[in-house]
Structure formats: C-alpha cells, structure tokens
Design an enzyme around this catalytic site. Structure first.
Site, PDB file in Angstrom:
ATOM      1  CG  ASP A  29      -2.000  -0.898   1.192  1.00  0.00           C
ATOM      2  OD1 ASP A  29      -2.781  -0.950   2.131  1.00  0.00           O
ATOM      3  OD2 ASP A  29      -2.095  -1.601   0.159  1.00  0.00           O
ATOM      4  CE1 TYR A  32      -3.255   3.358  -5.048  1.00  0.00           C
ATOM      5  CE2 TYR A  32      -2.575   1.916  -6.834  1.00  0.00           C
ATOM      6  CZ  TYR A  32      -3.450   2.843  -6.314  1.00  0.00           C
ATOM      7  OH  TYR A  32      -4.519   3.267  -7.064  1.00  0.00           O
ATOM      8  CD  GLU A 110     -14.246   5.551  13.841  1.00  0.00           C
ATOM      9  OE1 GLU A 110     -14.131   4.819  12.838  1.00  0.00           O
ATOM     10  OE2 GLU A 110     -15.247   6.236  14.058  1.00  0.00           O
ATOM     11  CE  LYS A 112      -7.296   3.942   5.745  1.00  0.00           C
ATOM     12  NZ  LYS A 112      -7.395   2.668   5.112  1.00  0.00           N
ATOM     13  CG  ASP A 114      -4.993  -3.287   5.594  1.00  0.00           C
ATOM     14  OD1 ASP A 114      -5.708  -2.926   4.640  1.00  0.00           O
ATOM     15  OD2 ASP A 114      -3.823  -3.665   5.454  1.00  0.00           O
ATOM     16  CE1 TYR A 225     -16.369   2.528   7.385  1.00  0.00           C
ATOM     17  CE2 TYR A 225     -14.873   0.862   8.246  1.00  0.00           C
ATOM     18  CZ  TYR A 225     -15.457   1.509   7.181  1.00  0.00           C
ATOM     19  OH  TYR A 225     -15.133   1.133   5.913  1.00  0.00           O
ATOM     20  CE  LYS A 289     -14.584   7.537  10.557  1.00  0.00           C
ATOM     21  NZ  LYS A 289     -15.440   6.375  10.764  1.00  0.00           N
ATOM     22  CE  LYS A 313      -3.094   3.598   4.172  1.00  0.00           C
ATOM     23  NZ  LYS A 313      -3.012   3.118   2.844  1.00  0.00           N
ATOM     24  CB  CYS A 407      11.862 -30.436 -12.009  1.00  0.00           C
ATOM     25  SG  CYS A 407      11.578 -30.928 -10.317  1.00  0.00           S
ATOM     26  CB  CYS A 410      12.424 -35.175 -11.173  1.00  0.00           C
ATOM     27  SG  CYS A 410      11.440 -34.108 -12.228  1.00  0.00           S
ATOM     28  CB  CYS A 423       8.041 -30.250 -12.253  1.00  0.00           C
ATOM     29  SG  CYS A 423       8.496 -31.991 -12.332  1.00  0.00           S
ATOM     30  CB  CYS A 428       8.786 -34.990  -9.885  1.00  0.00           C
ATOM     31  SG  CYS A 428       9.654 -33.750  -8.923  1.00  0.00           S
TER      32      CYS A 428
HETATM   33  S1  IVH Z   1     -14.879   5.791   7.487  1.00  0.00           S
HETATM   34  C1  IVH Z   1     -16.128   8.565   3.725  1.00  0.00           C
HETATM   35  N1  IVH Z   1     -13.622   4.474   9.344  1.00  0.00           N
HETATM   36  O1  IVH Z   1     -10.515   2.862   4.878  1.00  0.00           O
HETATM   37  C2  IVH Z   1     -15.391   7.332   4.098  1.00  0.00           C
HETATM   38  N2  IVH Z   1     -13.141   3.919   7.084  1.00  0.00           N
HETATM   39  O2  IVH Z   1      -8.900   4.209   2.825  1.00  0.00           O
HETATM   40  C3  IVH Z   1     -15.973   6.658   5.305  1.00  0.00           C
HETATM   41  N3  IVH Z   1     -11.581   2.048   6.836  1.00  0.00           N
HETATM   42  O3  IVH Z   1     -12.884   2.856   2.300  1.00  0.00           O
HETATM   43  C4  IVH Z   1     -15.092   5.592   5.800  1.00  0.00           C
HETATM   44  N4  IVH Z   1     -11.281   1.674   8.979  1.00  0.00           N
HETATM   45  O4  IVH Z   1     -12.706   0.811   3.852  1.00  0.00           O
HETATM   46  C5  IVH Z   1     -13.778   4.642   8.020  1.00  0.00           C
HETATM   47  N5  IVH Z   1     -12.642   3.337  11.116  1.00  0.00           N
HETATM   48  C6  IVH Z   1     -12.797   3.507   9.810  1.00  0.00           C
HETATM   49  C7  IVH Z   1     -12.131   2.705   8.868  1.00  0.00           C
HETATM   50  C8  IVH Z   1     -12.325   2.951   7.508  1.00  0.00           C
HETATM   51  C9  IVH Z   1     -10.962   1.280   7.753  1.00  0.00           C
HETATM   52  C10 IVH Z   1     -11.392   1.899   5.381  1.00  0.00           C
HETATM   53  C11 IVH Z   1     -12.625   2.024   4.544  1.00  0.00           C
HETATM   54  C12 IVH Z   1     -12.336   3.111   3.556  1.00  0.00           C
HETATM   55  C13 IVH Z   1     -10.843   3.079   3.537  1.00  0.00           C
HETATM   56  C14 IVH Z   1     -10.257   4.362   3.024  1.00  0.00           C
END
Ligand code: IVH
Length: 666
Positions: A29, A32, A110, A112, A114, A225, A289, A313, A407, A410, A423, A428
C-alpha cells in the site's frame, strides 16, 4: 513530462487491476500511495495535463464480473490519507478556515482497519443485502457471503428499545483475524493452493467466493464504523452513531476516542503506532473524523474525498538484509516457487530468514539478484516480502538468478503456465513427497506419526514411490530409519492399517486431485457413494453437481485418465482400502429435506440462484414448473402464471417472509 505522467498512470492502473480485480497486489500500500502522490504532485504542477481518465480523477477499482452489481445509494468515497503529522495539522487548519465561526472542533479518532469496505442495507431492522465498495459508485452484491459473517446480525438486536429507522445502511470493514489468516494459509500450503499474501487479500478472496459455503468456513469478522443512507433517523454526532450501531448489535471497534483538539488527535494516533502490533487484526493507520454531523455537510467533499475525514497511515516497518541464495521449492502438483534465503534480520518482533518471491516473473520485475541487499517488509505484517533492491549497495559479486528450465529435483523440463512454472513429471520425487505428506495429513487419511522426515527417507531410499506404497511397508522397512525405534515403527504400522477403513471422502481428498480439497471430497463422496462410480464419471456429470465447477470437473476426469494414477489406484485397491461411503443417519432436522420447491417472481434481497442454493443446501429440491409433486411455491413480487397453477393444485404458497421463517426453524 506528458510521457512521465502517462507512464505513472499506466503503472497505477496496472496495480489497481492487481489489487481490486485480481486481489493479487504486487506492491505494498505504501509503495502504491507513493506512486499516487507522485502523480498528484506532477498533475498539480501541470494542471493542463490532467485528463478525465487519470487515476487521480476517480475512485479506483472495478467490480468483478461474476456478481450482480449494485448501485450505492450514497457513493462510498475514499478517504484522503497522509503519512505526516504536518499534513494532519493542515487538515485541521483547512477545516478551521472553512468553518470560521466554529470555535471548538472535536474529532473522533478510530483505528483504520485493513480489510474490505462493505455496506449493509437494513429494512425495518432486517438485513436485506450487502455489497462491496467496488468502484465507489457500484459494488458487488455479496449478500449471500455476508450472511455467513457471524458479526452481521440478520435482525437488529436493539438494546434500549431504540427506534429503528425504516431504512438504514451501515458501513464497515470486513476482515480476517491474523490467527485465522495463518490457519487458512497453513491449510492452503498443505493442499498446494497459492498462499494469500496478507489477511486483507484473504478477506477479499473469501468475500468474493461464488460459493457461500466456502465463505462460511472462513471466519470473517466485521467492524462497523458509519451509517450510509437512512430514512427518518436523527443523529447529532459521530460518537452517537457508533453507540447506536452497537445498540443495533453490530460490532464497533472499541478503541475510538473523542479528542478535543488536533494535538490530542496526534498523540492518540502516535500511541497506536506500536500498540497495534498486539492486536489480532491488521490496522494500517488511524481515521480522524469531525464529530459533529452538521459540520460534515458544511465541509462537503472535494472531487475525491470528504473534507471532514482524514486517514493518518502508519509507515510499514521494514528492514534491510542480504539475499544469500534463491532456492526453488516444488509443490504437490509440481508448481515451482522461488524462495529467498536471507541473512537473518529482526523485523516486527520476529527474526526473518526467508521470504517468498511468489513467482519467477517477480524476480525479473524487481531485478532481484543473489547477493543483493534488499528491503524486506512483512506483507500485512506477517509474511515477509522483498519490497525492493537497494541498487546503490550492489557490488560486482551479485549473481543473476537463472529461471530454471528443469525441475530442481527430478530434472525434467518445466512448462510455463500463466505466471507459474510447473514440473509435470509424475515420478518427480519432490512432488511424490508432497503428495504423500498430503495423503497422510489430518483432512485426508490422518495417519498419525507419519511426519515429513520419515517420508523424506522412505522416498530417498526408494522404499516407496507413491502414497499407495505405504500400505506395503513392513516393520523392517521402518525400524532402521532415523528417528524411528521399534515402538514407533509398530505404532506407525498400526496407524497405517487403521487408515484403510477411513470413510470414502478421506480417500478422495487424500488423492490430491487438483482443486479437490476436503469439502469437494465430501460432496463427491456423498454424490457417488463408491469410488468406482467416481472413477467412471464424466465432466458433464460432474458439472451437474452443485458445488462442483467445470474446472474441478475437468481436473477430476484428467486425474483418473492418467495411466500412472491407474497403477496407484490398483495398488490402493489391492491393499484393501475402503472404497465406499459409510452411511450416516439421514439428517431429519431439516424442514426442507426432500421437499420440492418452485420459485416465482422477484424476492427482494435474493437472486433466484441464492434462493435455490439455500433450498438445495438444506436438502430440498428445486424445479422450474409447478406439478402435483410440488410441496411449496415461493411467490415473490409479480409472480405470474406459476402462482395460478399452484393455487389450482392446492400447493402451499409461501411469501418470502414465510419462507425465511421456515428456514429459520430448520
Ligand atoms: S470511514 C467517507 N472508518 O478505509 C469514508 N473507514 O482508505 C468513510 N476504513 O474505504 C469511511 N477503517 O474501507 C472509516 N474506522 C474507519 C475505517 C475505515 C478502515 C477503510 C474504509 C475506507 C478506507 C479508506
């Protein structure tokens, strides 16, 4: 410049495909996100070069084709993310700039998670359907699979007599706990199936399985969430939403915190950077948030993401080490896998000395050479992966790795099949050893005390060549082996003898037919009843069986038509291995068993196939026309002529709800 930008875009699109469509990402990630950031930077410096189809201009990913796609009532937007404290402060400043007259802005922080974003649609507290995020606007209808997730209540619990809005959508993250991920990969290793690189991929793969029964065996979990669309609900702040979600009976991650200012936000985020290692699920950052919902509306969204939310992140932990060698492993079905042997290095709590290189193309793509210094990272913090070569540290003594033409065990020629090298030599010894290990394993013939070290010796000393030979083993073959004594040799012979009377499905599984694991073996055993009938079957007949797909059907027929297989099976027969299914008492518990159903009209929340699958799985039968033999007609909306036919014949007619009640009692 335009060339640079286009190159970056096509790179990102390529990785989008790997991640969203194939569920097989090739880069982390973090890598990316760096590509994306680079593109964003170039585009903001040269805005005239932004094209509407640039990856920055849309929420990436396309739904896969097998599921019905559903349009989201409210788009599932992505979140802007950052790796730096400064940008988090910038986020707070931007909010304050927009909301000039608001003095105090509270944030909820909160974890995040994965995993895989999903949305759940409830009507009057009943779970109707659920979908993946897909491209943000349309996702895949994975209702049947979500129904298998125990954390998702099919009906709201509603503690405190909460008033339930008539329609409410709940959004959250599906994940696979680390422990379950490791268990799943271990099982896949035994059956020579490709390993999932990390828990997120395993969760995605499990959610996208076309057969809900297989999904049900993967203990997927949920953290909810947020709400999506709702009617007649009145919520003031995000904390309240989380509390209500909990009251409805959906799990909310407990580690959320209300913070009074950005300093508090940052210190809470940082406190999780190391603590997250103690959790049994993957957390790749924190989500910040704005608490008050009315401020969400005031802040609005940019073209990409809402302005009231930001993710912070964590930098993935990595380490630098040297590749001492690249070894090639041969699996049960002959797949060659390159493995890097590393100078041992500590990484996220364990010492890493090996890393999978996945396949030979990857070695070339990353230009990995023996003797190179490389950055290793734990993919999903569990399986080490080589992220990149540190070319500056490269000396003259590195050696390119030659893709094997033969291989390694073998020496027969290998054949390229998509990205894999295989193979195909049935004799083998590397494959033979793997196949024997599988034959004696728990899900198969379950022969206790038959470990890999014994199998190695027996094959190397040419005492046995294939798994059928284990039934001709004598005390004198076993006793002289290393790590064997008189007693253990006798115990082993005893265990081998006992395995002859295992049920047919154990034997079918033990054969190691490509794509046939323990579950398919049970299905086949139940369907055919005897081994000879299975051997005689055709692709067409197999294809008719629910839960056996065309690919599996073909590999079963291929397996039995192989001349080497025939010899092995004759040996098994001669040894007196049980070849028929042991009859079990027929299940009487199901209300539906043996009953005949016809379905008509549309049933909200189910596709026709889903309804039929439920019936078949509970032992019922489905036919297309109503007759005197029909026990039940399930009538949805706009039912048509089948309803009239059923009324004439006096067939019991069930509404969707009545059907749901019937299966609940099953
Ligand atoms: S809130 C408007 N809360 O992270 C978006 N997302 O990279 C509302 N994710 O697509 C999402 N933990 O799949 C929210 N506590 C959390 C989260 C969370 C993981 C993911 C979610 C989102 C992605 C964004």
């Amino acid at each position: 410049m335009i060339e640079n930008i286009e190159n970056l875009r096509s790179k990102i699109r390529y990785h989008d495909g790997k991640y969203y469509v194939e569920n097989m990402p090739e880069i982390s990630d973090y890598e990316y996100d760096q590509l994306m950031k680079e593109l964003e930077k170039l585009e903001s410096a040269h805005p005239q070069l932004i094209s509407p189809d640039s990856p920055t201009q849309r929420v990436s990913g396309e739904p896969v084709s097998e599921f019905t796609s559903i349009e989201h009532s409210i788009p599932m937007l992505s979140i802007e993310n950052t790796y730096s404290e400064e940008e988090l402060r910038e986020f707070d400043k931007r909010i304050r700039r927009i909301l000039k007259d608001v003095e105090e802005i509270e944030y909820v922080v909160e974890l995040k998670i994965d995993g895989i974003a999903i949305t759940l649609w409830y009507e009057n507290g009943i779970f109707m359907r659920g979908a993946t995020r897909g491209n943000g606007f349309r996702g895949d209808d994975v209702t049947m699979n979500l129904r298998t997730v125990k954390d998702i209540p099919l009906r709201f619990l509603c503690i405190n007599d909460k008033v339930i809005p008539p329609v409410i959508e709940i959004r959250g993250e599906i994940y696979l706990p680390n422990r379950e991920f490791q268990r799943l990969n271990k099982r896949r290793e035994e059956t020579d199936e490709p390993q999932f690189a990390n828990p997120r991929n395993a969760a995605a793969g499990s959610l996208k399985l076309l057969n809900p029964h297989t999904t049900a065996k993967r203990p997927l979990r949920l953290f909810a969430y947020a709400f999506g669309y709702y009617e007649n609900g009145r919520f003031t702040n995000h904390i309240e939403c989380l509390e209500v979600i909990k009251e409805f009976g959906l799990p909310v991650n407990p580690h959320y915190k209300l913070c009074r200012d950005i300093d508090e936000v940052i210190s809470y985020c940082n406190s999780w950077e190391t603590k997250r290692g103690n959790l049994d699920y993957q957390v790749d950052g924190m989500v910040v948030k704005v608490n008050l919902l009315e401020l969400h509306d005031k802040l609005g969204s940019t073209s990409k993401a809402p302005r009231w939310i930001m993710s912070y992140k964590f930098n993935p932990e990595d380490a630098t080490t040297k590749i001492e060698a690249i070894k090639v492993q041969v699996g049960k079905t002959g797949t060659l896998t390159p493995v890097a042997e590393l100078s041992p290095v500590p990484l996220s709590g364990t010492t890493v000395s090996r890393a999978s290189l996945h396949n030979f193309d990857e070695i070339e793509r990353k230009d990995i050479r023996v003797g190179d210094y490389v950055v290793v990272q734990k993919a999903g913090e569990i399986i080490p992966q080589v992220v990149k070569v540190i070319t500056e540290k490269r000396t003259g003594s590195v050696r390119r790795f030659d893709v094997p033409e033969r291989c390694p065990v073998c020496k027969s020629d290998v054949i390229k099949e998509k990205v894999a090298l295989k193979c195909y030599n049935p004799l083998c010894t590397a494959q033979a050893k793997r196949r024997i290990m599988y034959f004696v394993s728990k899900n198969a013939m379950d022969i206790e005390g038959f470990g890999p070290a014994i199998i190695e010796q027996l094959v190397d000393k040419k005492i046995i060549e294939d798994y059928a030979d284990i039934y001709s083993l004598k005390f004198d073959d076993l006793e002289p082996l290393e790590r064997m004594g008189e007693k253990s040799a006798r115990n082993l012979l005893d265990a081998i003898g006992k395995s002859k009377s295992r049920d047919l499905h154990c034997l079918i599984c033990a054969l190691g037919i490509l794509n046939v694991g323990a579950h398919a073996a049970e299905v086949l055993s139940k369907h055919f009843g005897t081994f000879d009938k299975l051997m005689d079957t055709s692709v067409e007949e197999l294809d008719e069986i629910f839960e056996i797909g065309e690919i599996t059907a073909k590999s079963i027929v291929d397996f039995f038509s192989n001349s080497h297989t025939k010899d092995v099976i004759n040996k098994l027969k001669a040894a007196g291995v049980n070849l028929s299914a042991i009859r079990k008492e027929a299940k009487t518990a199901s209300n539906i068993a043996e009953k005949s159903f016809v379905v008509t009209g549309t049933l909200n929340g189910y596709t026709r196939k889903e309804i039929e699958d439920i019936i078949k799985n509970l032992g019922g039968k489905v036919s297309s026309a109503v007759s005197g033999k029909t026990d039940f007609l399930i009538a949805g909306e706009s039912p048509g002529s089948k309803l009239e036919a059923a009324e004439k014949l006096g067939t019991t007619i069930l509404s969707k709800e009545e059907f749901e009640n019937l299966i609940k009692r099953t």
